[in-house]
Design a protein around this motif. Structure first.
Motif, PDB file in Angstrom:
ATOM      1  N   TYR A   6      88.716 -25.523  41.795  1.00 47.82           N
ATOM      2  CA  TYR A   6      88.268 -25.646  43.097  1.00 47.82           C
ATOM      3  C   TYR A   6      86.691 -25.552  43.411  1.00 47.82           C
ATOM      4  O   TYR A   6      86.124 -26.111  43.927  1.00 47.82           O
ATOM      5  CB  TYR A   6      88.920 -24.520  43.993  1.00 47.82           C
ATOM      6  N   ILE A   7      86.214 -24.352  42.556  1.00 51.54           N
ATOM      7  CA  ILE A   7      84.811 -24.182  42.796  1.00 51.54           C
ATOM      8  C   ILE A   7      84.050 -25.287  42.292  1.00 51.54           C
ATOM      9  O   ILE A   7      82.959 -25.820  42.654  1.00 51.54           O
ATOM     10  CB  ILE A   7      84.352 -22.985  42.119  1.00 51.54           C
ATOM     11  N   TYR A   8      84.299 -26.120  40.897  1.00 46.75           N
ATOM     12  CA  TYR A   8      83.839 -27.097  40.459  1.00 46.75           C
ATOM     13  C   TYR A   8      83.939 -28.368  41.511  1.00 46.75           C
ATOM     14  O   TYR A   8      82.784 -29.048  41.668  1.00 46.75           O
ATOM     15  CB  TYR A   8      84.506 -27.745  39.054  1.00 46.75           C
ATOM     16  N   ARG A   9      84.934 -28.623  42.161  1.00 47.67           N
ATOM     17  CA  ARG A   9      85.041 -29.670  42.974  1.00 47.67           C
ATOM     18  C   ARG A   9      83.969 -29.746  44.321  1.00 47.67           C
ATOM     19  O   ARG A   9      83.443 -30.299  44.717  1.00 47.67           O
ATOM     20  CB  ARG A   9      86.480 -29.803  43.514  1.00 47.67           C
ATOM     21  N   LYS A  10      84.126 -28.207  44.790  1.00 45.07           N
ATOM     22  CA  LYS A  10      82.964 -27.700  45.790  1.00 45.07           C
ATOM     23  C   LYS A  10      81.608 -27.958  45.297  1.00 45.07           C
ATOM     24  O   LYS A  10      80.790 -28.496  46.139  1.00 45.07           O
ATOM     25  CB  LYS A  10      83.268 -26.403  46.075  1.00 45.07           C
ATOM     26  N   LEU A  11      81.285 -27.725  44.042  1.00 46.37           N
ATOM     27  CA  LEU A  11      80.096 -27.897  43.684  1.00 46.37           C
ATOM     28  C   LEU A  11      79.597 -29.215  43.500  1.00 46.37           C
ATOM     29  O   LEU A  11      78.482 -29.890  43.904  1.00 46.37           O
ATOM     30  CB  LEU A  11      79.703 -27.171  42.086  1.00 46.37           C
ATOM     31  N   GLU A  12      80.560 -30.464  43.364  1.00 49.72           N
ATOM     32  CA  GLU A  12      80.383 -31.755  43.138  1.00 49.72           C
ATOM     33  C   GLU A  12      80.194 -32.354  44.751  1.00 49.72           C
ATOM     34  O   GLU A  12      79.398 -33.329  44.772  1.00 49.72           O
ATOM     35  CB  GLU A  12      81.806 -32.536  42.724  1.00 49.72           C
ATOM     36  N   SER A  13      80.646 -31.688  45.534  1.00 50.02           N
ATOM     37  CA  SER A  13      80.391 -32.249  47.050  1.00 50.02           C
ATOM     38  C   SER A  13      79.430 -31.672  47.873  1.00 50.02           C
ATOM     39  O   SER A  13      79.297 -31.659  49.088  1.00 50.02           O
ATOM     40  CB  SER A  13      81.561 -31.995  47.876  1.00 50.02           C
ATOM     41  N   LEU A  14      78.527 -30.836  47.259  1.00 53.09           N
ATOM     42  CA  LEU A  14      77.294 -30.219  47.834  1.00 53.09           C
ATOM     43  C   LEU A  14      76.538 -31.075  48.492  1.00 53.09           C
ATOM     44  O   LEU A  14      76.135 -32.375  47.852  1.00 53.09           O
ATOM     45  CB  LEU A  14      76.509 -29.436  46.908  1.00 53.09           C
ATOM     46  N   SER A  15      75.747 -30.971  49.715  1.00 49.78           N
ATOM     47  CA  SER A  15      74.662 -31.847  50.144  1.00 49.78           C
ATOM     48  C   SER A  15      73.627 -31.840  49.086  1.00 49.78           C
ATOM     49  O   SER A  15      73.321 -31.018  48.281  1.00 49.78           O
ATOM     50  CB  SER A  15      74.305 -31.172  51.726  1.00 49.78           C
ATOM     51  N   PRO A  16      72.793 -32.904  49.368  1.00 45.87           N
ATOM     52  CA  PRO A  16      71.631 -33.073  48.559  1.00 45.87           C
ATOM     53  C   PRO A  16      70.767 -31.827  48.477  1.00 45.87           C
ATOM     54  O   PRO A  16      70.223 -31.362  47.349  1.00 45.87           O
ATOM     55  CB  PRO A  16      70.731 -34.269  48.981  1.00 45.87           C
ATOM     56  N   LEU A  17      70.458 -31.186  49.698  1.00 46.86           N
ATOM     57  CA  LEU A  17      69.710 -30.084  49.633  1.00 46.86           C
ATOM     58  C   LEU A  17      70.203 -28.921  48.766  1.00 46.86           C
ATOM     59  O   LEU A  17      69.647 -28.289  48.026  1.00 46.86           O
ATOM     60  CB  LEU A  17      69.408 -29.624  51.228  1.00 46.86           C
ATOM     61  N   ASN A  18      71.493 -28.602  48.999  1.00 47.21           N
ATOM     62  CA  ASN A  18      72.250 -27.513  48.306  1.00 47.21           C
ATOM     63  C   ASN A  18      72.265 -27.801  46.784  1.00 47.21           C
ATOM     64  O   ASN A  18      72.044 -26.953  46.037  1.00 47.21           O
ATOM     65  CB  ASN A  18      73.549 -27.260  48.837  1.00 47.21           C
ATOM     66  N   LYS A  19      72.601 -29.193  46.390  1.00 42.97           N
ATOM     67  CA  LYS A  19      72.454 -29.399  44.897  1.00 42.97           C
ATOM     68  C   LYS A  19      71.110 -29.153  44.287  1.00 42.97           C
ATOM     69  O   LYS A  19      70.994 -28.554  43.264  1.00 42.97           O
ATOM     70  CB  LYS A  19      72.846 -30.641  44.881  1.00 42.97           C
ATOM     71  N   LEU A  21      68.763 -26.958  45.482  1.00 42.74           N
ATOM     72  CA  LEU A  21      68.820 -25.331  45.473  1.00 42.74           C
ATOM     73  C   LEU A  21      69.532 -24.850  44.384  1.00 42.74           C
ATOM     74  O   LEU A  21      69.146 -23.781  43.676  1.00 42.74           O
ATOM     75  CB  LEU A  21      69.230 -24.615  46.774  1.00 42.74           C
ATOM     76  N   SER A  22      70.823 -25.325  44.206  1.00 42.12           N
ATOM     77  CA  SER A  22      71.605 -24.902  43.052  1.00 42.12           C
ATOM     78  C   SER A  22      70.882 -25.318  41.706  1.00 42.12           C
ATOM     79  O   SER A  22      70.731 -24.126  40.836  1.00 42.12           O
ATOM     80  CB  SER A  22      73.004 -25.249  43.043  1.00 42.12           C
ATOM     81  N   GLN A  23      70.417 -26.191  41.618  1.00 42.15           N
ATOM     82  CA  GLN A  23      69.701 -26.614  40.214  1.00 42.15           C
ATOM     83  C   GLN A  23      68.537 -25.755  40.188  1.00 42.15           C
ATOM     84  O   GLN A  23      68.024 -25.392  38.891  1.00 42.15           O
ATOM     85  CB  GLN A  23      69.287 -28.164  40.277  1.00 42.15           C
ATOM     86  N   GLU A  24      67.820 -25.349  41.246  1.00 41.62           N
ATOM     87  CA  GLU A  24      66.445 -24.609  40.898  1.00 41.62           C
ATOM     88  C   GLU A  24      67.130 -23.228  40.725  1.00 41.62           C
ATOM     89  O   GLU A  24      66.061 -22.635  39.629  1.00 41.62           O
ATOM     90  CB  GLU A  24      65.880 -24.465  42.355  1.00 41.62           C
ATOM     91  N   MET A  25      68.122 -22.567  40.914  1.00 43.89           N
ATOM     92  CA  MET A  25      68.603 -21.334  40.679  1.00 43.89           C
ATOM     93  C   MET A  25      68.829 -21.305  39.216  1.00 43.89           C
ATOM     94  O   MET A  25      68.572 -20.411  38.450  1.00 43.89           O
ATOM     95  CB  MET A  25      69.723 -20.816  41.444  1.00 43.89           C
ATOM     96  N   ALA A  26      69.560 -22.444  38.808  1.00 39.57           N
ATOM     97  CA  ALA A  26      69.886 -22.718  37.410  1.00 39.57           C
ATOM     98  C   ALA A  26      68.599 -22.582  36.701  1.00 39.57           C
ATOM     99  O   ALA A  26      68.711 -22.081  35.277  1.00 39.57           O
ATOM    100  CB  ALA A  26      70.772 -23.781  37.056  1.00 39.57           C
ATOM    101  N   ALA A  27      67.545 -23.419  36.904  1.00 40.30           N
ATOM    102  CA  ALA A  27      66.407 -23.491  36.131  1.00 40.30           C
ATOM    103  C   ALA A  27      65.633 -22.229  36.201  1.00 40.30           C
ATOM    104  O   ALA A  27      65.086 -21.894  35.052  1.00 40.30           O
ATOM    105  CB  ALA A  27      65.473 -24.437  36.906  1.00 40.30           C
ATOM    106  N   SER A  28      65.775 -21.343  37.213  1.00 44.01           N
ATOM    107  CA  SER A  28      65.181 -20.155  37.066  1.00 44.01           C
ATOM    108  C   SER A  28      65.901 -18.947  36.248  1.00 44.01           C
ATOM    109  O   SER A  28      65.397 -18.197  35.680  1.00 44.01           O
ATOM    110  CB  SER A  28      64.978 -19.374  38.626  1.00 44.01           C
ATOM    111  N   LEU A  29      67.191 -19.023  36.346  1.00 45.36           N
ATOM    112  CA  LEU A  29      68.009 -17.878  35.758  1.00 45.36           C
ATOM    113  C   LEU A  29      68.662 -18.334  34.358  1.00 45.36           C
ATOM    114  O   LEU A  29      69.010 -17.499  33.661  1.00 45.36           O
ATOM    115  CB  LEU A  29      69.059 -17.400  36.581  1.00 45.36           C
TER     116      LEU A  29
END
Length: 79
Positions: A6-19, A21-29
């Motif tokens: 469910y979480i993986y599917r939800k990640l795939e359907s994120l808006s471009p802005l949220n995608k 942001l999530s990539q920025e968090m992954a790049a930082s952490l």
């Protein structure tokens, strides 16, 4: 469907802005981060992060005594 799928599917359907942001968090952490690293990054108490893990809001892995959080799933804490 289990919680992880469910979480993986939800990640795939994120808006471009949220995608972005999530990539920025992954790049930082990094791809995976400890509870302490996440709490420091988000400026939240680590018990708040533990509560989200226990509630199934984040994708995580337990490795021995440590819990590692999939950092792209942190976007769900900002919604």
């Amino acid at each position: 469907m289990d919680r992880e799928e469910y979480i993986y599917r939800k990640l795939e359907s994120l808006s471009p802005l949220n995608k972005a942001l999530s990539q920025e968090m992954a790049a930082s952490l990094g791809e995976w981060a400890t509870i302490e690293e996440v709490a420091k990054y988000l400026k939240r108490h680590k018990n708040t992060i533990y509560d989200k893990v226990d509630g199934g809001d984040l994708l995580y892995r337990r490795i021995g005594p440590s819990i590692l959080i999939y950092t792209k799933s942190l976007i769900f804490l900002l919604e």
